[in-house]
Design a protein around this motif. Sequence first.
Motif, PDB file in Angstrom:
ATOM      1  N   MET A 229       8.178   7.326  19.589  1.00  0.00           N
ATOM      2  CA  MET A 229       8.282   6.587  18.352  1.00  0.00           C
ATOM      3  C   MET A 229       8.515   7.569  17.204  1.00  0.00           C
ATOM      4  O   MET A 229       7.768   8.513  17.024  1.00  0.00           O
ATOM      5  CB  MET A 229       6.986   5.782  18.156  1.00  0.00           C
ATOM      6  N   LYS A 230       9.564   7.358  16.452  1.00  0.00           N
ATOM      7  CA  LYS A 230       9.878   8.189  15.295  1.00  0.00           C
ATOM      8  C   LYS A 230       9.171   7.602  14.078  1.00  0.00           C
ATOM      9  O   LYS A 230       9.239   6.413  13.825  1.00  0.00           O
ATOM     10  CB  LYS A 230      11.385   8.215  15.065  1.00  0.00           C
ATOM     11  N   LEU A 231       8.473   8.480  13.353  1.00  0.00           N
ATOM     12  CA  LEU A 231       7.762   8.050  12.156  1.00  0.00           C
ATOM     13  C   LEU A 231       8.574   8.382  10.918  1.00  0.00           C
ATOM     14  O   LEU A 231       9.241   9.415  10.858  1.00  0.00           O
ATOM     15  CB  LEU A 231       6.407   8.756  12.063  1.00  0.00           C
ATOM     16  N   GLU A 232       8.505   7.523   9.926  1.00  0.00           N
ATOM     17  CA  GLU A 232       9.122   7.791   8.635  1.00  0.00           C
ATOM     18  C   GLU A 232       8.018   8.285   7.700  1.00  0.00           C
ATOM     19  O   GLU A 232       7.135   7.525   7.299  1.00  0.00           O
ATOM     20  CB  GLU A 232       9.764   6.534   8.058  1.00  0.00           C
ATOM     21  N   TRP A 233       8.059   9.570   7.377  1.00  0.00           N
ATOM     22  CA  TRP A 233       7.060  10.175   6.497  1.00  0.00           C
ATOM     23  C   TRP A 233       7.502  10.017   5.052  1.00  0.00           C
ATOM     24  O   TRP A 233       8.652  10.274   4.720  1.00  0.00           O
ATOM     25  CB  TRP A 233       6.863  11.646   6.847  1.00  0.00           C
ATOM     26  N   ILE A 234       6.573   9.601   4.211  1.00  0.00           N
ATOM     27  CA  ILE A 234       6.842   9.400   2.791  1.00  0.00           C
ATOM     28  C   ILE A 234       6.005  10.395   2.008  1.00  0.00           C
ATOM     29  O   ILE A 234       4.781  10.448   2.155  1.00  0.00           O
ATOM     30  CB  ILE A 234       6.489   7.958   2.375  1.00  0.00           C
ATOM     31  N   LYS A 235       6.687  11.198   1.177  1.00  0.00           N
ATOM     32  CA  LYS A 235       6.003  12.228   0.399  1.00  0.00           C
ATOM     33  C   LYS A 235       5.383  11.612  -0.855  1.00  0.00           C
ATOM     34  O   LYS A 235       5.931  10.700  -1.458  1.00  0.00           O
ATOM     35  CB  LYS A 235       6.971  13.337   0.006  1.00  0.00           C
ATOM     36  N   SER A 236       4.257  12.154  -1.257  1.00  0.00           N
ATOM     37  CA  SER A 236       3.577  11.711  -2.459  1.00  0.00           C
ATOM     38  C   SER A 236       4.511  11.782  -3.668  1.00  0.00           C
ATOM     39  O   SER A 236       5.318  12.698  -3.795  1.00  0.00           O
ATOM     40  CB  SER A 236       2.357  12.602  -2.716  1.00  0.00           C
TER      41      SER A 236
ATOM     42  N   PRO B 108       4.858  21.944  -6.422  1.00  0.00           N
ATOM     43  CA  PRO B 108       4.162  22.128  -5.151  1.00  0.00           C
ATOM     44  C   PRO B 108       4.294  20.903  -4.246  1.00  0.00           C
ATOM     45  O   PRO B 108       4.458  19.778  -4.725  1.00  0.00           O
ATOM     46  CB  PRO B 108       2.705  22.325  -5.574  1.00  0.00           C
ATOM     47  N   ASP B 109       4.256  21.166  -2.962  1.00  0.00           N
ATOM     48  CA  ASP B 109       4.237  20.060  -2.017  1.00  0.00           C
ATOM     49  C   ASP B 109       2.849  19.450  -2.011  1.00  0.00           C
ATOM     50  O   ASP B 109       1.899  20.004  -2.544  1.00  0.00           O
ATOM     51  CB  ASP B 109       4.606  20.548  -0.615  1.00  0.00           C
ATOM     52  N   CYS B 110       2.751  18.329  -1.387  1.00  0.00           N
ATOM     53  CA  CYS B 110       1.497  17.583  -1.440  1.00  0.00           C
ATOM     54  C   CYS B 110       1.219  16.995  -0.056  1.00  0.00           C
ATOM     55  O   CYS B 110       1.226  17.717   0.917  1.00  0.00           O
ATOM     56  CB  CYS B 110       1.644  16.497  -2.508  1.00  0.00           C
ATOM     57  N   VAL B 111       0.989  15.718  -0.006  1.00  0.00           N
ATOM     58  CA  VAL B 111       0.742  15.054   1.262  1.00  0.00           C
ATOM     59  C   VAL B 111       1.851  14.053   1.542  1.00  0.00           C
ATOM     60  O   VAL B 111       2.565  13.615   0.644  1.00  0.00           O
ATOM     61  CB  VAL B 111      -0.627  14.336   1.291  1.00  0.00           C
ATOM     62  N   GLU B 112       1.955  13.699   2.826  1.00  0.00           N
ATOM     63  CA  GLU B 112       2.890  12.668   3.257  1.00  0.00           C
ATOM     64  C   GLU B 112       2.117  11.657   4.083  1.00  0.00           C
ATOM     65  O   GLU B 112       1.123  12.007   4.728  1.00  0.00           O
ATOM     66  CB  GLU B 112       4.006  13.267   4.111  1.00  0.00           C
ATOM     67  N   VAL B 113       2.577  10.428   4.061  1.00  0.00           N
ATOM     68  CA  VAL B 113       1.952   9.382   4.862  1.00  0.00           C
ATOM     69  C   VAL B 113       3.017   8.691   5.700  1.00  0.00           C
ATOM     70  O   VAL B 113       4.194   8.655   5.337  1.00  0.00           O
ATOM     71  CB  VAL B 113       1.200   8.337   4.003  1.00  0.00           C
TER      72      VAL B 113
ATOM     73  N   SER C 263      -1.419  -0.062  12.928  1.00  0.00           N
ATOM     74  CA  SER C 263      -2.834   0.043  13.299  1.00  0.00           C
ATOM     75  C   SER C 263      -3.586   1.091  12.487  1.00  0.00           C
ATOM     76  O   SER C 263      -4.805   1.047  12.412  1.00  0.00           O
ATOM     77  CB  SER C 263      -2.960   0.375  14.781  1.00  0.00           C
ATOM     78  N   HIS C 264      -2.861   2.031  11.901  1.00  0.00           N
ATOM     79  CA  HIS C 264      -3.488   3.078  11.113  1.00  0.00           C
ATOM     80  C   HIS C 264      -2.463   3.713  10.174  1.00  0.00           C
ATOM     81  O   HIS C 264      -1.277   3.442  10.273  1.00  0.00           O
ATOM     82  CB  HIS C 264      -4.148   4.134  12.005  1.00  0.00           C
ATOM     83  N   VAL C 265      -2.955   4.528   9.269  1.00  0.00           N
ATOM     84  CA  VAL C 265      -2.112   5.268   8.346  1.00  0.00           C
ATOM     85  C   VAL C 265      -2.283   6.744   8.689  1.00  0.00           C
ATOM     86  O   VAL C 265      -3.409   7.238   8.777  1.00  0.00           O
ATOM     87  CB  VAL C 265      -2.527   5.018   6.876  1.00  0.00           C
ATOM     88  N   LEU C 266      -1.184   7.440   8.918  1.00  0.00           N
ATOM     89  CA  LEU C 266      -1.226   8.866   9.224  1.00  0.00           C
ATOM     90  C   LEU C 266      -1.006   9.655   7.941  1.00  0.00           C
ATOM     91  O   LEU C 266      -0.163   9.292   7.119  1.00  0.00           O
ATOM     92  CB  LEU C 266      -0.145   9.221  10.238  1.00  0.00           C
ATOM     93  N   VAL C 267      -1.755  10.728   7.774  1.00  0.00           N
ATOM     94  CA  VAL C 267      -1.653  11.586   6.593  1.00  0.00           C
ATOM     95  C   VAL C 267      -1.487  13.019   7.078  1.00  0.00           C
ATOM     96  O   VAL C 267      -2.199  13.453   7.982  1.00  0.00           O
ATOM     97  CB  VAL C 267      -2.926  11.467   5.713  1.00  0.00           C
TER      98      VAL C 267
ATOM     99  N   THR D 223      -7.837   4.073   9.248  1.00  0.00           N
ATOM    100  CA  THR D 223      -7.611   2.637   9.352  1.00  0.00           C
ATOM    101  C   THR D 223      -7.014   2.147   8.037  1.00  0.00           C
ATOM    102  O   THR D 223      -7.213   2.775   6.993  1.00  0.00           O
ATOM    103  CB  THR D 223      -8.924   1.877   9.627  1.00  0.00           C
ATOM    104  N   PRO D 224      -6.297   1.051   8.057  1.00  0.00           N
ATOM    105  CA  PRO D 224      -5.764   0.520   6.797  1.00  0.00           C
ATOM    106  C   PRO D 224      -6.856   0.247   5.765  1.00  0.00           C
ATOM    107  O   PRO D 224      -6.652   0.476   4.566  1.00  0.00           O
ATOM    108  CB  PRO D 224      -5.064  -0.773   7.226  1.00  0.00           C
ATOM    109  N   THR D 225      -8.024  -0.179   6.197  1.00  0.00           N
ATOM    110  CA  THR D 225      -9.134  -0.433   5.273  1.00  0.00           C
ATOM    111  C   THR D 225      -9.621   0.854   4.630  1.00  0.00           C
ATOM    112  O   THR D 225      -9.850   0.911   3.419  1.00  0.00           O
ATOM    113  CB  THR D 225     -10.303  -1.127   6.016  1.00  0.00           C
ATOM    114  N   THR D 226      -9.753   1.910   5.418  1.00  0.00           N
ATOM    115  CA  THR D 226     -10.187   3.201   4.881  1.00  0.00           C
ATOM    116  C   THR D 226      -9.147   3.739   3.904  1.00  0.00           C
ATOM    117  O   THR D 226      -9.485   4.237   2.831  1.00  0.00           O
ATOM    118  CB  THR D 226     -10.431   4.201   6.022  1.00  0.00           C
ATOM    119  N   TRP D 227      -7.876   3.635   4.243  1.00  0.00           N
ATOM    120  CA  TRP D 227      -6.803   4.099   3.367  1.00  0.00           C
ATOM    121  C   TRP D 227      -6.843   3.334   2.032  1.00  0.00           C
ATOM    122  O   TRP D 227      -6.751   3.932   0.969  1.00  0.00           O
ATOM    123  CB  TRP D 227      -5.457   3.932   4.052  1.00  0.00           C
TER     124      TRP D 227
END
Length: 60
Positions: free
Chosen positions: A1-8, A16-21, A28-32, A46-50
């Motif tokens: 599965m290819k993920l689409e990463w979105i930069k802050s 400076p670079d930052c985080v991507e999600v 089912s979850h949010v990757l950081v 989890t989406p609730t935690t995010w």
Amino acid sequence: MKLEWIKSSYSTSSGPDCVEVAIPDDESHVLVRDSKNPDGPRLALTPTTWASFLPYAAAH
């Protein structure tokens, strides 16, 4: 599965670079990850935690 990463939105091409999600297809979850180290460790939240984290991050 290819993920689409979105930069802050706080990251710019001249600053400076930052985080991507990414959200997998099953939502089912949010990757950081650190955008400076895309092959490094990732957090899986989890989406609730995010959703709970976002107001905190925006305020700081």
